[in-house]
Design a protein around this motif. Structure first.
Motif, mmCIF file in Angstrom:
data_model
loop_
_atom_site.group_PDB
_atom_site.id
_atom_site.type_symbol
_atom_site.label_atom_id
_atom_site.label_comp_id
_atom_site.label_asym_id
_atom_site.label_seq_id
_atom_site.Cartn_x
_atom_site.Cartn_y
_atom_site.Cartn_z
ATOM 1 N N MET B 113 0.815 -1.218 0.000
ATOM 2 C CA MET B 113 0.000 0.000 0.000
ATOM 3 C C MET B 113 0.846 1.265 0.000
ATOM 4 O O MET B 113 0.576 2.206 0.744
ATOM 5 C CB MET B 113 -0.950 0.012 1.202
ATOM 6 N N SER B 115 1.655 4.582 -0.999
ATOM 7 C CA SER B 115 0.737 5.609 -1.498
ATOM 8 C C SER B 115 1.486 6.925 -1.675
ATOM 9 O O SER B 115 1.852 7.572 -0.703
ATOM 10 C CB SER B 115 -0.398 5.765 -0.481
ATOM 11 N N ARG B 184 1.866 0.819 4.208
ATOM 12 C CA ARG B 184 1.306 0.048 5.328
ATOM 13 C C ARG B 184 2.465 -0.668 6.012
ATOM 14 O O ARG B 184 3.028 -1.626 5.464
ATOM 15 C CB ARG B 184 0.286 -0.941 4.764
ATOM 16 N N ASP B 289 -5.013 4.444 5.770
ATOM 17 C CA ASP B 289 -6.040 3.880 4.902
ATOM 18 C C ASP B 289 -7.307 3.576 5.682
ATOM 19 O O ASP B 289 -8.410 3.630 5.160
ATOM 20 C CB ASP B 289 -5.531 2.583 4.248
ATOM 21 N N GLU C 142 -7.051 2.819 -4.038
ATOM 22 C CA GLU C 142 -6.916 3.360 -2.693
ATOM 23 C C GLU C 142 -7.976 4.420 -2.414
ATOM 24 O O GLU C 142 -8.498 4.515 -1.299
ATOM 25 C CB GLU C 142 -5.513 3.958 -2.507
ATOM 26 N N ARG C 146 -10.217 4.049 0.854
ATOM 27 C CA ARG C 146 -10.253 5.084 1.886
ATOM 28 C C ARG C 146 -11.659 5.626 2.083
ATOM 29 O O ARG C 146 -12.076 5.925 3.196
ATOM 30 C CB ARG C 146 -9.314 6.227 1.515
#
Lengths: 91, 417, 487
Positions: B113, B115, B184, B289, C142, C146
Motif C-alpha cells: 500500500m 501511497s 502500510r 487507509d 486506494e 479510503r
C-alpha cells in the motif's frame, strides 16, 4: 513522567528538567594530543546502557544547576541523585 | 514456491471459505549452522534477508527475533516515506530506497500500500524558509523531485491547514515532494518475511540473542534462548537495542536510544489526503487507509528502553497540531505509544562493517528508518555478502566518527532529532 | 416514546422532566437521567450503526465505556460535531442531535451491506493480496478503499468551545466510584489523607447501586441501601474530593495520571454556552487505588452480533436503573450465575423471560434457586447455536451440549424472542494497571487475567482484582486498602 528529586530544590516534575546524557565522561586536558580514535571515543561513543546508568541532568526551569542521577533505563526507576563533584554512590 | 496472491487466488479461496490459505511463512526451529544470521526481525532485518537470498544467493540464513516480526519500530512508526535529504550521500541512499518502494508490491507479490500522496514540509520562520529552499535546490541537483510552495500554494495543496498570519507559528511556505508518501508498515514486514521464507530463509521468532561468540578477531556464532547457532557472518539490525548487542563484543557505538512517541485518532472519513510535517513546531500528521489520523511526536531527551515517553512531549505536539489544524480539536485520540530509537550524533545511519570480522551493523536510523527499509536491506545485504560496502552506503560507515566525515542531516531528518 | 417499554419505578430517572432529542433526524423523547442509549432503547430503537467492513447491522450491546457497537456522531454543526461517540456514554440533554455512522443512504437501508454478501471474497487481509495490478492503478483502488473506511466525520470548522487544564496533587487517588472505591475512599479520608475519588459516571455507586436482591446483603440491609448510606456518609469527610463525570485517560510513570472532566456535555444546548466544556486534570498521586470493576464477556455462537443481542448485565442496568425494557420477550444465554440476576430483575418488572440457556450441568446457588422458584425456565447443559432476524433478533436456536461440552446434539429448539442477553463471565478491567507498566498473571479457575507485579505505589481492589462475590469484595477492599497505608 518522572518525579525528580533535584539535590538543590527537592522533588519536581520532569518537565522542569533537561537531560544531559551519560555522566562522568572526563574532558581530556590536552585535546591536541589525542589521536582521532581517542577523540571520537570522547566525543561520540556512548555506553547507552540498558540497565543502571549514570547521567547528567539540568534543572533548566528551576535552579538551573547541573547534577547527576543514577537511573535504570530499562524501567526508568531513579535510584539516586547527587551534586556535581560528589562521588557517585556505589550501590 | 508459495501460492501467488492475486484476485484469482482470492476467488479460488472464497469457494473453500478461506480455510485453505497457505501459511505466509514457516515457524522453524533453528538449524545448527547458517551461512549468515540476521539479528532483528523488523523491516530492515527481513529486507536484508530477502535481498541476501534474492540477489546474493545466500539462502542458508536465519533471521532471529526476540519478540515477533515487525513488533518493534516497524509496527510503531508513522509510515512516512520520502527522500528529500540535503547531502549527496543521503540523497543517494534514500532515493535508492524510494525507487525500490515504487515497485515493491509487485516485487514481493504483497500489497504494501505504498501511497505516493506527497509529503509537505512547512516553514514557519525565515530560517526555515532559507533552509528548506536550500534543501529544495540540493534535492533538484540530485534529481529528486522537490518544489517550493508559497503560503497560498500550501493552502491550496492542503486546505485544512490554518495559514492565518496571526497564529504563533504562521505558515510562510513549504516544500513538497510529490513522489513521497506512506505505506502500510506491517505489510512491509510481512511481505519481506513471506518473500524471504519462500526462498528458504528461516525466520525464528521468540529467540533472543544472549551473546556473540568470538574467536580472536572473527565471529563464530550466537548464543540464543533457543541454543547456540554457528555462523561466520552476523548482521545486527536491532534498532534501539543495537548498543545492547554491541556491548556483547565490547564494541561502543555512537548511539543513544531514546523514546519516540506517536499517536492515532479514532477512524474518520477522509479529511487530509497528504502528509504534512512541521519541524519547527514538532508535529506531523497524515491519515491512514483505515481513516485514523496518524500523528508523530518528538523524542524525549533521555536514554530509555521502556517503550514509553513523557506526557509533555505528546501535549506539545498536540498543541502544535491544533494550532495548524484547529478543526481537529474534537477528535479523540485512540492510541498512544512509544518506540526506542537509536540516534546517531549526525542524524544519519550506520550501514557498516566493524573491526570484528564477520560482524556487521545496520543501525542509527533514529526517528526515520522506515522510509529506507528496502534500500537499507538491499545495501546491507550487499555489504554482508561481499564483505564490502556498496558505493551508496560507503559514506555511512562507522569510521566516519573517527575521520570526521559526518553526514549531518539534522535539518532533513525531521522533527524528532 | 413507546410507553410500554418504560417501567414506572426507576429511582434514577426523573420521569417528570421530559427531554426531546433527535436521532437520524427523527424527533424522540427521553427523560432526565437517561443516556442516549437508554432513551433509544425506550423508543424501541436497537439498530444504531453498521459494522466497519461488512456493514452488518449493529445495535446497542452494553451500557458503558465498553460499548463496541453504538458509536454515533453527535451534532451536525461543522465546528461542533463530534465523531465516534458511544451512545452509552452520552447523557441525554435537550437539543441533542445524533446520527448513525458508516452507512449510506441510511442505517436502515445501507448500500454498503452488499459487502456482507461478498464477504468470502474479502476475508481478513484481502487487501494485501490484491489491488497490485496494474501497478499504477493503486491510487484509484486506494481512493475507494479510503472512502469506505473510517467511521464518523471530522469537524470541518474550528472548535468554538473552551477547554481548561489544571494540576492536582494528592495523597491518594481512587479510580472508580463503585463499592470498592467507596470503601477505599472512606478508609483513606479517615486516615487523614488528602484523597480524590473519580468516576466517569454522573453519580457514584457502580452496579451495586441497583443491586436490590435478598441474596446480596451487607449488615442485614440490601447492598444498594447500604451503599447509598455509605455514599451519603462520604459527603461529611473533609479530606475527600469527589469528581464525577471524570474519566481517567492515562497512567504514566511515577503515578502521574491524566483525567478528563466533562463539565458541560450533559447540559441543555442553550446552557452550554460560554462555559468551559472539559478540563484536563494532571494528577500526581502518592498512592493510586484502582477500583475499575469488571466487564461482562460476550459468548460465541453464530450470528451473535445482531441488534438485540445485549450483555446480560446491561439488560439488568437498563431495567433496574433506567427503567427501560430491552425487549418484551427476553431469552438469556449464560455460563455463570450473573444472568439469573437479570432474569429475576426482568421478571420483577413484568418482562416475559422465555428461558435461561445455561451451558452448565446444574447450579445450586441462592440466585439460581430464586430464579427457579419464580418459575423461570432453564435449559441446562445447552447452548444457543444460531440467531435470526436481520435488523433485530427475532428468534434463537438452542441445542443440547455433549458431556465434554465440545459438540451439540439432538433437536434444535427454536425460541422466539426480541432480545437475547448473553453472559460469558467477567473480565477484570486491568487496562489501567497494564498501562501503568504492571504485569498480569492468569487465574486458571475462571480464566481471568489479574494484576500482578507493579513498580509503582498502587493497588487494585474489588472486581478489577478478581473478587466477584460481594462479601469477598468488601473484605479484600478493606484489607488491601489498609495495607497500602501501612507502608
Amino acid at each position: 513522567m518522572f518525579l525528580i528529586n533535584c539535590p538543590y530544590c527537592g522533588e519536581r516534575d520532569q518537565s522542569e528538567f533537561s537531560a544531559g546524557g551519560e555522566a562522568h565522561i572526563v574532558r581530556p586536558k590536552q585535546p591536541t594530543e589525542l589521536s582521532d580514535d581517542q577523540w571520537a571515543e570522547f566525543l561520540f561513543m556512548r555506553k547507552n546502557i540498558k540497565g543502571v546508568q549514570f547521567e547528567r541532568w539540568n534543572h533548566a526551569h528551576g535552579c538551573r544547576k547541573w547534577f547527576n542521577m543514577v537511573r535504570d533505563t530499562s524501567n526508568d526507576k531513579i535510584y539516586a541523585v547527587y551534586k556535581m563533584g560528589e562521588k557517585p554512590p556505589t550501590k | 514456491m508459495k501460492n501467488k496472491y492475486s484476485i484469482f487466488s482470492i476467488i479460488k479461496n472464497a469457494f473453500s471459505y478461506n480455510e485453505n490459505w497457505q501459511r505466509a511463512w514457516r515457524d522453524p526451529e533453528p538449524k545448527k549452522e547458517y551461512d549468515a544470521i540476521i539479528i532483528g526481525g523488523g523491516g530492515h532485518g527481513l529486507a536484508t534477508a530477502f535481498y541476501l537470498a534474492k540477489k546474493h544467493n545466500m539462502t542458508n540464513i536465519a533471521v532471529v527475533e526476540k519478540g515477533w516480526i515487525g513488533g518493534g519500530n516497524t509496527g510503531r512508526n508513522t509510515t512516512i516515506i520520502r527522500s528529500n535529504y540535503l547531502w549527496d550521500a543521503s540523497a543517494g541512499l534514500y532515493d535508492h530506497a524510494l525507487k525500490i518502494w515504487e515497485g515493491l508490491s509487485q516485487e514481493l507479490n504483497y500489497n504494501v500500500m505504498f501511497s505516493q500522496r506527497g509529503v509537505m514540509n512547512l516553514a514557519h520562520n525565515l530560517q526555515d524558509v532559507r533552509d528548506l529552499k536550500r534543501r529544495t535546490h540540493a534535492n533538484r541537483l540530485n534529481g529528486i523531485d522537490a518544489v517550493w510552495l508559497n503560503t497560498e500554494e500550501v493552502k491550496k495543496f492542503c486546505p485544512i491547514i490554518n495559514t492565518s498570519p496571526d497564529i504563533r507559528y504562521p505558515v510562510l511556505g513549504g516544500t513538497l515532494q510529490r513522489r513521497a508518501g506512506t505505506a502500510r508498515h506491517d505489510a512491509v514486514a510481512w511481505g519481506y518475511a513471506r518473500g524471504a521464507d519462500a526462498m528458504g530463509v528461516d525466520i525464528i521468532q521468540n529467540c533472543e540473542v544472549k551473546g556473540i561468540k568470538r574467536n580472536g578477531d572473527s565471529v563464530e556464532g550466537v548464543e540464543t534462548t533457543k541454543g547456540f547457532i554457528k555462523t561466520k557472518k552476523i548482521g545486527v539490525v536491532a534498532a534501539g537495542h543495537s548498543s545492547v548487542i554491541a556491548n556483547m563484543v565490547d564494541l561502543k557505538l555512537p548511539l543513544e536510544s531514546k523514546p519516540l512517541q506517536a499517536l492515532v485518532s479514532e477512524p474518520v472519513k477522509p479529511i487530509i489526503d497528504t502528509v504534512v510535517m512541521s519541524n519547527a513546531v514538532h508535529a506531523y500528521v497524515s491519515q491512514s487507509d483505515k481513516g485514523e489520523l496518524v500523528i508523530g511526536a518528538g523524542t524525549d531527551a533521555y536514554v530509555s528502553y521502556t517503550q514509553r515517553g513523557s506526557h509533555d512531549v505528546v501535549e506539545g505536539t498536540l498543541k502544535a497540531i491544533l494550532e495548524l489544524y484547529p478543526i481537529f480539536s474534537r477528535m479523540k485520540m485512540l492510541r498512544q505509544w512509544g518506540g526506542i530509537v537509536d540516534i546517531c550524533p549526525d542524524a544519519s545511519p550506520i550501514i557498516s562493517k566493524t573491526h570484528i570480522k564477520g560482524l556487521y551493523f545496520n543501525c542509527g536510523w533514529g526517528t526515520g528508518g522506515f522510509k529506507a527499509t528496502p534500500g537499507s536491506g538491499d545495501l546491507f545485504a550487499h555489504t554482508i555478502a561481499n564483505d564490502e560496502p556498496h558505493k551508496l552506503n560507503a559514506d555511512f560507515n562507522i569510521n566516519r566518527f573517527v575521520s570526521g566525515d559526518l553526514v549531518d542531516e539534522h535539518g532533513a531528518a525531521a522533527v524528532a532529532h | 416514546m413507546t410507553r410500554n417499554l418504560r417501567t414506572a419505578n426507576s429511582k434514577f430517572i426523573d420521569q417528570t422532566s421530559r427531554i426531546s432529542f433527535k436521532f437520524d433526524g427523527k424527533k424522540l423523547y427521553g427523560f432526565k437521567g437517561d443516556t442516549l442509549a437508554s432513551a433509544l432503547l425506550a423508543n424501541n430503537i436497537h439498530l444504531v450503526g453498521r459494522s466497519f467492513k461488512y456493514h452488518r447491522p449493529r445495535g446497542i450491546m452494553a451500557c458503558g465505556s465498553e460499548e463496541p457497537n453504538a458509536i454515533v456522531q453527535v451534532g451536525n454543526d461543522a465546528s461542533m460535531t463530534e465523531p465516534n461517540t458511544r451512545a452509552t456514554e452520552i447523557e441525554l440533554y435537550e437539543g441533542l442531535e445524533a446520527s448513525s455512522q458508516n452507512c449510506w443512504p441510511s442505517v436502515n437501508f445501507d448500500i454498503g451491506a452488499i459487502n456482507n454478501f461478498f464477504s468470502p471474497l474479502i476475508p481478513a487481509a484481502f487487501y494485501y493480496k490484491t489491488f497490485m495490478w496494474p501497478s499504477n492503478f493503486w491510487k484509484l483502488y486506494e481512493y475507494f478503499i479510503r472512502k469506505s473506511a473510517g467511521l464518523g466525520k471530522s469537524p470541518t470548522e474550528p472548535d468554538k468551545d473552551i477547554y481548561d487544564h489544571r494540576y492536582l496533587h494528592c495523597d491518594v487517588l481512587i479510580v472508580g466510584g463503585g463499592i470498592s472505591g467507596i470503601i477505599a475512599a472512606k478508609i483513606a479520608a479517615k486516615n487523614n489523607l488528602n484523597t480524590v475519588l473519580i468516576d466517569d459516571k454522573n453519580i457514584l455507586g457502580g452496579t451495586t447501586l441497583f443491586q436490590e436482591n435478598e441474596c446480596f446483603k451487607v449488615n442485614n440491609s440490601y447492598s444498594n441501601e447500604w451503599l447509598k448510606n455509605e455514599i451519603e456518609n462520604l459527603k461529611s469527610l473533609e479530606n475527600l474530593t469527589i469528581k464525577t463525570r471524570t474519566s481517567l485517560a492515562a497512567y504514566h510513570s511515577y503515578n502521574y495520571l491524566l483525567a478528563r472532566e466533562n463539565l458541560t456535555d450533559h447540559l441543555d444546548i442553550n446552557e452550554k454556552k460560554d462555559k468551559i466544556r472539559q478540563r484536563l486534570w494532571k494528577i500526581r498521586a502518592k498512592k493510586v487505588i484502582i477500583a475499575t470493576g469488571a466487564m461482562e464477556r460476550p459468548l460465541i455462537f453464530n450470528n451473535n452480533d445482531r441488534p438485540g443481542v445485549i450483555l446480560s448485565s446491561s439488560i439488568k442496568k437498563y431495567i433496574d436503573y433506567y427503567g427501560v425494557k430491552c425487549g418484551q420477550k427476553v431469552s438469556l444465554f449464560t455460563n455463570n450465575d450473573s444472568a439469573y440476576e437479570t432474569a429475576i430483575s426482568l421478571n420483577n418488572s413484568g418482562v416475559n423471560v422465555n428461558s435461561v440457556v445455561d451451558i452448565r450441568d446444574k447450579a445450586n446457588s441462592l440466585i439460581v434457586k430464586q430464579a427457579e422458584k419464580l418459575g423461570i425456565k432453564i435449559h441446562w447443559k445447552s447452548s444457543v447455536v444460531n440467531t435470526s432476524g436481520y435488523k433485530k433478533i427475532n428468534s434463537i436456536e438452542i441445542m443440547k451440549l455433549s458431556d465434554d461440552g465440545t459438540t451439540v446434539f439432538g433437536k434444535k429448539i427454536k425460541e422466539e424472542c426480541d432480545c437475547l442477553g448473553i453472559s460469558g463471565g467477567w473480565t477484570p478491567r486491568v487496562h489501567l494497571f497494564t498501562q501503568s507498566g504492571g504485569k498480569l498473571k492468569f487465574r486458571d479457575e475462571d480464566n481471568v487475567f489479574l494484576p500482578d507485579k507493579s513498580g509503582l505505589d498502587q493497588i487494585s481492589i474489588g472486581s478489577c482484582n478478581g473478587d466477584f462475590e460481594l462479601d469477598q469484595i468488601i473484605k479484600n477492599s478493606v484489607r488491601l486498602t489498609k495495607k497500602i497505608f501501612k507502608n
